[in-house]
Design a protein around this motif. Structure first.
Motif, PDB file in Angstrom:
ATOM      1  N   GLU A   1       1.014 -12.610   1.920  1.00 33.88           N
ATOM      2  CA  GLU A   1       0.447 -12.017   3.127  1.00 33.88           C
ATOM      3  C   GLU A   1       1.394 -12.275   4.291  1.00 33.88           C
ATOM      4  OE1 GLU A   1      -3.847 -12.707   3.960  1.00 33.88           O
ATOM      5  OE2 GLU A   1      -3.164 -13.484   5.892  1.00 33.88           O
TER       6      GLU A   1
ATOM      7  N   LEU B   1       0.473  -6.493  13.013  1.00 32.27           N
ATOM      8  CA  LEU B   1       0.061  -5.939  11.722  1.00 32.27           C
ATOM      9  C   LEU B   1      -0.106  -7.068  10.721  1.00 32.27           C
ATOM     10  CD1 LEU B   1      -0.226  -3.525   9.636  1.00 32.27           C
ATOM     11  CD2 LEU B   1       2.262  -3.742   9.326  1.00 32.27           C
ATOM     12  N   ARG B   2      -1.227  -7.044   9.973  1.00 37.73           N
ATOM     13  CA  ARG B   2      -1.393  -7.974   8.859  1.00 37.73           C
ATOM     14  C   ARG B   2      -1.281  -7.203   7.558  1.00 37.73           C
ATOM     15  NH1 ARG B   2      -5.052  -9.654   5.258  1.00 37.73           N
ATOM     16  NH2 ARG B   2      -6.736  -8.366   6.116  1.00 37.73           N
ATOM     17  N   THR B   3      -0.459  -7.701   6.662  1.00 41.30           N
ATOM     18  CA  THR B   3      -0.273  -7.062   5.363  1.00 41.30           C
ATOM     19  C   THR B   3      -0.640  -8.033   4.255  1.00 41.30           C
ATOM     20  OG1 THR B   3       1.990  -7.787   4.867  1.00 41.30           O
ATOM     21  CG2 THR B   3       1.754  -5.928   6.372  1.00 41.30           C
ATOM     22  N   GLY B   4      -1.039  -7.506   3.111  1.00 42.03           N
ATOM     23  CA  GLY B   4      -1.299  -8.327   1.937  1.00 42.03           C
ATOM     24  C   GLY B   4      -2.619  -9.064   2.023  1.00 42.03           C
TER      25      GLY B   4
ATOM     26  N   ASP C   1       1.812  -1.323  -0.851  1.00 43.61           N
ATOM     27  CA  ASP C   1       2.227  -2.722  -0.777  1.00 43.61           C
ATOM     28  C   ASP C   1       3.182  -2.896   0.410  1.00 43.61           C
ATOM     29  OD1 ASP C   1       3.001  -5.322  -1.119  1.00 43.61           O
ATOM     30  OD2 ASP C   1       3.459  -5.140  -3.252  1.00 43.61           O
ATOM     31  N   LEU C   2       2.601  -3.018   1.597  1.00 45.78           N
ATOM     32  CA  LEU C   2       3.424  -3.154   2.797  1.00 45.78           C
ATOM     33  C   LEU C   2       4.102  -4.515   2.878  1.00 45.78           C
ATOM     34  CD1 LEU C   2       1.160  -1.434   5.491  1.00 45.78           C
ATOM     35  CD2 LEU C   2       2.998  -0.448   4.108  1.00 45.78           C
ATOM     36  N   THR C   3       3.521  -5.506   2.222  1.00 45.14           N
ATOM     37  CA  THR C   3       4.156  -6.830   2.240  1.00 45.14           C
ATOM     38  C   THR C   3       5.544  -6.757   1.614  1.00 45.14           C
ATOM     39  OG1 THR C   3       1.991  -7.869   2.072  1.00 45.14           O
ATOM     40  CG2 THR C   3       3.894  -9.230   1.547  1.00 45.14           C
TER      41      THR C   3
END
Length: 455
Positions: free
Chosen positions: A165, A176-179, A190-192
């Protein structure tokens, strides 16, 4: 420039904005040769995500380029400053926020040094496996930016496999938060993974959730000498084909061994063409070393020396750990290639590099993560000699061309940066580059994040 400094100071502590050229010039570049760098208009050292957001909002409003930086141990020019732009140093964001032994995760800020994280999680009987050779200086943010690897990748994998994450500040200051922290999760793209390896061109990582592993038993190491690159390459192929999973499988060629001896007086065997180091952290490492020793002998090893304990093992690995520093000492300057090829073609790469070195009259040492085919041909040259610099640059390009011809890639873990962007275009092709640039435009439409890197 005074307007830039004034706007930055409006949302940052007084000591977090540096503008004295004598100071800011020390943040101008990483460790790569032949990469242009400017003098930044300001260096900012935030401590919080909100301060990073202020920097990016200011940069967007004033249309000023920003280069995120960690410890500047990179080898591709990806952290080099743009003239008059902002260097966003994340070294003060250096807290380990959480260690969770049940879910086997660590939550960290980007300025945490890799070795410090390893020490922190060791207290819980855990380990963070990615271990670049600069692990005692490099930061987690830099590791994420370049998708770095290390000596243990053959068994434990690379940085991308441990980033669960991210919190990322985008070019316009949005967060932005990913994962996710869960062991599984497939909601959306899967932006992470997109941000891992993006070299600061898509956003600024301000927090990372990292996967941890149980700490392995102490490893034992075996050293095997070979009279040719072909024999060493054959040994690597036999080890992997037989299903062995070493915790390390490293290689040094003859020029590298000579450089290590010159620096350390270790007395490594300089008559050998390749020295292979195999390590196991299994429940019975001695048995695994014995089996691998037999495979090395069958492939043509002239001598096989297994360590009897952890102290002997560390002694055998010490030379590999200082290899790049030793090669730099040969002529004072190096260009470190990062070509990764299929394991089955490792010997061809070694032989090809030796031919390139002979052709250009240069010392080029190769140390390699042999288990995954990731080699580091290191061109040694005198930076005060224009002719030698010219030959060094030509040989560097020829090595990258050789890597592509062998079905490999121009970078396995160091990144593209400024140094290799023309070669990235050649590797990915026009359609691949079009897609890459399209992603960049979506996340950074003004092109202010690390301009000149990758493209």
């Amino acid at each position: 420039m005074s307007q830039l400094a004034e706007r930055l100071r409006a949302g940052l502590p007084a000591d977090a904005v540096l503008t004295d050229p004598d100071v800011t010039s020390s943040y101008a570049h990483d460790m790569a040769s032949f990469c242009p760098a400017g003098i930044p208009g300001a260096v900012v050292l935030p401590r919080t995500a909100e301060e990073v957001r202020h920097v990016m909002r200011t940069a967007t409003e004033l249309r000023v380029p920003v280069v995120p930086q960690g410890a500047r141990t990179g080898l591709s020019g990806a952290a080099n400053a743009p003239e008059g732009g902002i260097v966003l140093s994340l070294l003060r964001m250096n807290r380990v926020l959480e260690i969770d032994p049940v879910n086997r995760i660590a939550v960290v800020e980007p300025g945490v040094v890799n070795a410090d994280l390893s020490k922190a999680v060791a207290a819980y009987g855990l380990t963070y496996p990615p271990d670049p050779s600069s692990w005692e200086q490099c930061t987690i943010g830099g590791n994420i930016g370049t998708a770095s690897g290390g000596l243990c990748c053959v068994k434990y994998g690379v940085t991308a496999e441990y980033v669960l994450e991210l919190e990322v500040v985008l070019a316009d200051g949005r967060l932005l938060r990913t994962g996710r922290r869960t062991a599984k999760g497939v909601a959306g793209y899967d932006l992470t993974r997109l941000f891992v390896g993006s070299e600061g061109t898509l956003g600024v990582v301000v927090k990372a959730v990292l996967a941890l592993k149980p700490a392995p038993p102490p490893q034992l190491v075996l050293a095997a000498e070979f009279g040719s690159a072909a024999a060493a390459g054959e040994a690597v192929c036999r080890i992997m084909a037989e299903g062995h999973t070493p915790s390390m499988l490293e290689l040094m060629d003859r020029p590298t061994i000579a450089a290590v001896n010159a620096m350390t007086r270790m007395g490594l065997p300089e008559t050998t063409e390749a020295l292979l180091l195999a390590a196991f952290d299994t429940p019975d490492p001695a048995a695994d070393l014995a089996a691998v020793g037999e495979l090395c002998a069958a492939a043509g090893a002239t001598q096989v020396v297994p360590a009897e304990d952890a102290a002997e093992s560390e002694m055998l690995l010490a030379g590999r750990r200082v290899a790049l520093s030793a090669l730099e000492a040969v002529k004072g300057t190096t260009m470190i290639d990062d070509v990764c090829v299929p394991r089955s073609r490792l010997a061809e790469l070694l032989e090809g590099v030796a031919a390139i070195a002979d052709r250009h009259g240069l010392t080029i040492g190769v140390c390699a993560h042999a288990g995954d085919g990731n080699t580091h041909p290191t061109v040694c040259f005198d930076s005060t000699d224009p002719e030698e610099c010219r030959r060094a640059r030509i040989s560097f390009d020829e090595i990258m061309e050789l890597g592509l011809e062998l079905g490999g890639t121009i970078t396995g873990e160091h990144g593209v940066g400024v140094l290799k962007k023309e070669w990235m275009a050649r590797e990915l092709g026009p359609v691949g580059m079009e897609v890459q640039r399209g992603i960049k435009r979506v996340l950074d439409p003004l092109g202010i994040l690390n301009p000149g890197t990758l493209f």
